[in-house]
Enzyme design. Structure first.
Site, PDB file in Angstrom:
ATOM      1  N   THR A  12       0.817  -1.224   0.000  1.00 32.82           N
ATOM      2  CA  THR A  12       0.000   0.000   0.000  1.00 32.82           C
ATOM      3  C   THR A  12       0.845   1.266   0.000  1.00 32.82           C
ATOM      4  O   THR A  12       0.475   2.276  -0.602  1.00 32.82           O
ATOM      5  CB  THR A  12      -0.912   0.013   1.253  1.00 32.82           C
ATOM      6  OG1 THR A  12      -1.724  -1.143   1.206  1.00 32.82           O
ATOM      7  CG2 THR A  12      -1.811   1.230   1.288  1.00 32.82           C
ATOM      8  N   ASP A  56       1.418  -6.502  -4.689  1.00 32.29           N
ATOM      9  CA  ASP A  56       0.654  -6.519  -3.444  1.00 32.29           C
ATOM     10  C   ASP A  56       1.197  -7.745  -2.693  1.00 32.29           C
ATOM     11  O   ASP A  56       1.395  -8.800  -3.292  1.00 32.29           O
ATOM     12  CB  ASP A  56      -0.833  -6.721  -3.778  1.00 32.29           C
ATOM     13  CG  ASP A  56      -1.717  -6.680  -2.541  1.00 32.29           C
ATOM     14  OD1 ASP A  56      -2.591  -5.810  -2.467  1.00 32.29           O
ATOM     15  OD2 ASP A  56      -1.551  -7.560  -1.654  1.00 32.29           O
ATOM     16  N   SER A  57       1.433  -7.613  -1.401  1.00 30.67           N
ATOM     17  CA  SER A  57       2.150  -8.700  -0.713  1.00 30.67           C
ATOM     18  C   SER A  57       1.340  -9.989  -0.610  1.00 30.67           C
ATOM     19  O   SER A  57       1.885 -11.022  -0.210  1.00 30.67           O
ATOM     20  CB  SER A  57       2.620  -8.253   0.663  1.00 30.67           C
ATOM     21  OG  SER A  57       1.564  -8.226   1.588  1.00 30.67           O
ATOM     22  N   SER A  58       0.076  -9.964  -0.975  1.00 30.11           N
ATOM     23  CA  SER A  58      -0.679 -11.221  -1.007  1.00 30.11           C
ATOM     24  C   SER A  58      -0.133 -12.140  -2.095  1.00 30.11           C
ATOM     25  O   SER A  58      -0.395 -13.342  -2.099  1.00 30.11           O
ATOM     26  CB  SER A  58      -2.165 -10.954  -1.255  1.00 30.11           C
ATOM     27  OG  SER A  58      -2.647 -10.154  -0.214  1.00 30.11           O
ATOM     28  N   ASP A  89       0.244  -7.085   4.570  1.00 28.67           N
ATOM     29  CA  ASP A  89      -0.534  -8.330   4.693  1.00 28.67           C
ATOM     30  C   ASP A  89       0.330  -9.557   4.993  1.00 28.67           C
ATOM     31  O   ASP A  89      -0.011 -10.369   5.846  1.00 28.67           O
ATOM     32  CB  ASP A  89      -1.339  -8.589   3.408  1.00 28.67           C
ATOM     33  CG  ASP A  89      -2.512  -7.630   3.255  1.00 28.67           C
ATOM     34  OD1 ASP A  89      -2.787  -6.878   4.212  1.00 28.67           O
ATOM     35  OD2 ASP A  89      -3.140  -7.614   2.183  1.00 28.67           O
ATOM     36  N   GLN A 274      -3.394 -21.960  18.990  1.00 28.51           N
ATOM     37  CA  GLN A 274      -4.280 -20.968  18.373  1.00 28.51           C
ATOM     38  C   GLN A 274      -4.304 -19.684  19.189  1.00 28.51           C
ATOM     39  O   GLN A 274      -4.728 -18.640  18.702  1.00 28.51           O
ATOM     40  CB  GLN A 274      -5.699 -21.541  18.261  1.00 28.51           C
ATOM     41  CG  GLN A 274      -5.783 -22.673  17.256  1.00 28.51           C
ATOM     42  CD  GLN A 274      -7.152 -23.325  17.189  1.00 28.51           C
ATOM     43  OE1 GLN A 274      -8.146 -22.784  17.662  1.00 28.51           O
ATOM     44  NE2 GLN A 274      -7.207 -24.504  16.596  1.00 28.51           N
ATOM     45  N   CYS A 275      -3.843 -19.751  20.458  1.00 27.45           N
ATOM     46  CA  CYS A 275      -3.758 -18.541  21.285  1.00 27.45           C
ATOM     47  C   CYS A 275      -2.590 -17.698  20.798  1.00 27.45           C
ATOM     48  O   CYS A 275      -1.539 -18.217  20.447  1.00 27.45           O
ATOM     49  CB  CYS A 275      -3.517 -18.888  22.752  1.00 27.45           C
ATOM     50  SG  CYS A 275      -4.852 -19.816  23.478  1.00 27.45           S
TER      51      CYS A 275
END
Ligand code: ASP
Length: 339
Positions: A12, A56-58, A89, A274-275
């Protein structure tokens, strides 16, 4: 005068709104420079390498991490540090990957980007870029103050393999709850020297062999045996398993059998939580005690981004399942706290 190489990959920070489609699309580095005349006034010499294809970093991938590592390798002896402009991202994946690829790093490799394009009136890009350059060129007794891979965003420098993007709308896009901030920017730059890695004076080495033959299994209550089997018995070498709490899984026999089958078949399983805060502690609960005996590797307090890229890196270094597990559980670049 310190010499800095800026590597512009996209994101961006270097985008503008297309008047027709209204979507953000990449601009070139000259257009970025036009928006930051202050760059000329900095007390350091800046060279710029722009990627041929600004992305775009995706669209980031391990081949491009290899290109970045190659550029850093070829400039390593000529400059004092690197600032990498990158989309936010997947920035934490690239900074984690680079931290593993660049062994015995003694110079700063600082990633930055922004939430608003550099041409926007309220942009966060200018502060991020200027301070990232200032941190990269900061020296003490002729040595870089931050000789490691970092992410600078919204007044904070994080360790590159400890941070993750957690907010897509605030300027404060990154967090690193399991490791303290390395530098805080206010009226002064406050370096937390105790938390910054010290170079070990061994020769700098670049590793480009990453193996992306991996998958991810994110557990949830109600997962069917079919789904678990499809992933755990898929044709890959390594699996990052995102478990509950301190590294726990269901103890249902069907799941344990599938998991054991995968390990017996030669797969490497890395257990991360997942924490976002805290660590995997295999054996703390009954629901994780058999995992350790079975040969599941503990990811301790590693981020998802660090776990994925470390798995790719370690699979590129080793073939033997036990040696791979040992490396995964070892602190290679400050990416985990061993409990
Ligand atoms: N989509 C953008 C990218 O990652 C977002 C950003 O730069 O912040 O390239």
């Amino acid at each position: 005068m310190t010499k800095i190489l800026i590597i512009y990959t996209g994101g961006t920070i270097g985008m503008m709104t297309d008047p027709k489609t209204k979507a953000l699309k990449p601009i070139n580095f000259e257009q970025i420079m036009d928006n930051v005349p202050e760059l000329e006034r900095l007390n350091c010499q800046i060279e710029v390498r722009s990627f041929d294809k600004i992305i775009d970093s995706s669209n980031m991938n391990p081949d491009i991490w290899g290109e970045l590592a190659t550029i850093i390798e070829s400039y390593y002896d000529r400059v004092d540090g690197f600032v990498i402009l990158h989309g936010s991202d997947t920035m934490a994946f690239t900074s984690s990957a680079l931290s593993f690829m660049l062994e015995n790093l003694a110079k700063p490799v600082i990633f930055t980007g922004s939430q608003l394009p550099i041409s926007a009136i309220r942009t966060d890009a200018k502060e991020n870029l200027m301070t990232a350059i200032e941190i990269t060129s900061s020296m003490k007794d002729g040595r870089a103050l931050v000789p490691e891979v970092g992410i600078y965003f919204d007044y904070k420098l994080f360790r590159g393999n400890r941070a993750f993007k957690y907010n897509s709308s605030k300027f404060e896009a990154f967090r690193s709850p399991n490791y303290p901030v390395l530098v805080e920017s206010g009226v002064h730059l406050r370096f937390s020297e105790n938390y910054i890695r010290k170079p070990n004076n061994e020769p700098f080495k670049v590793h480009k062999n990453l193996v992306n033959d991996i998958a991810v299994l994110k557990l949830y209550p109600g997962m069917s045996a079919k789904v678990a089997e499809n992933i755990l018995h898929s044709d890959v070498r390594g699996i990052v398993m995102e478990t509950f709490g301190a590294g726990n899984t269901t103890t249902d026999a069907w799941f344990i059998d599938i998991l054991k089958g995968a390990i017996d078949g030669g797969k490497v399983i890395l257990d991360i939580s997942q924490c976002k805060v805290g660590a995997v502690e295999l054996g703390k609960y009954e629901t994780s005690s058999q995992l350790k005996d079975m040969g599941v590797a503990s990811g301790f307090d590693m981020t998802y981004e660090a776990a994925i890229t470390k798995m790719m890196f370690v699979l590129g270094q080793e073939q033997d399942q036990q040696k791979i597990n040992r490396l995964l559980e070892q602190d290679l670049r400050g990416e985990l706290t061993w409990y």
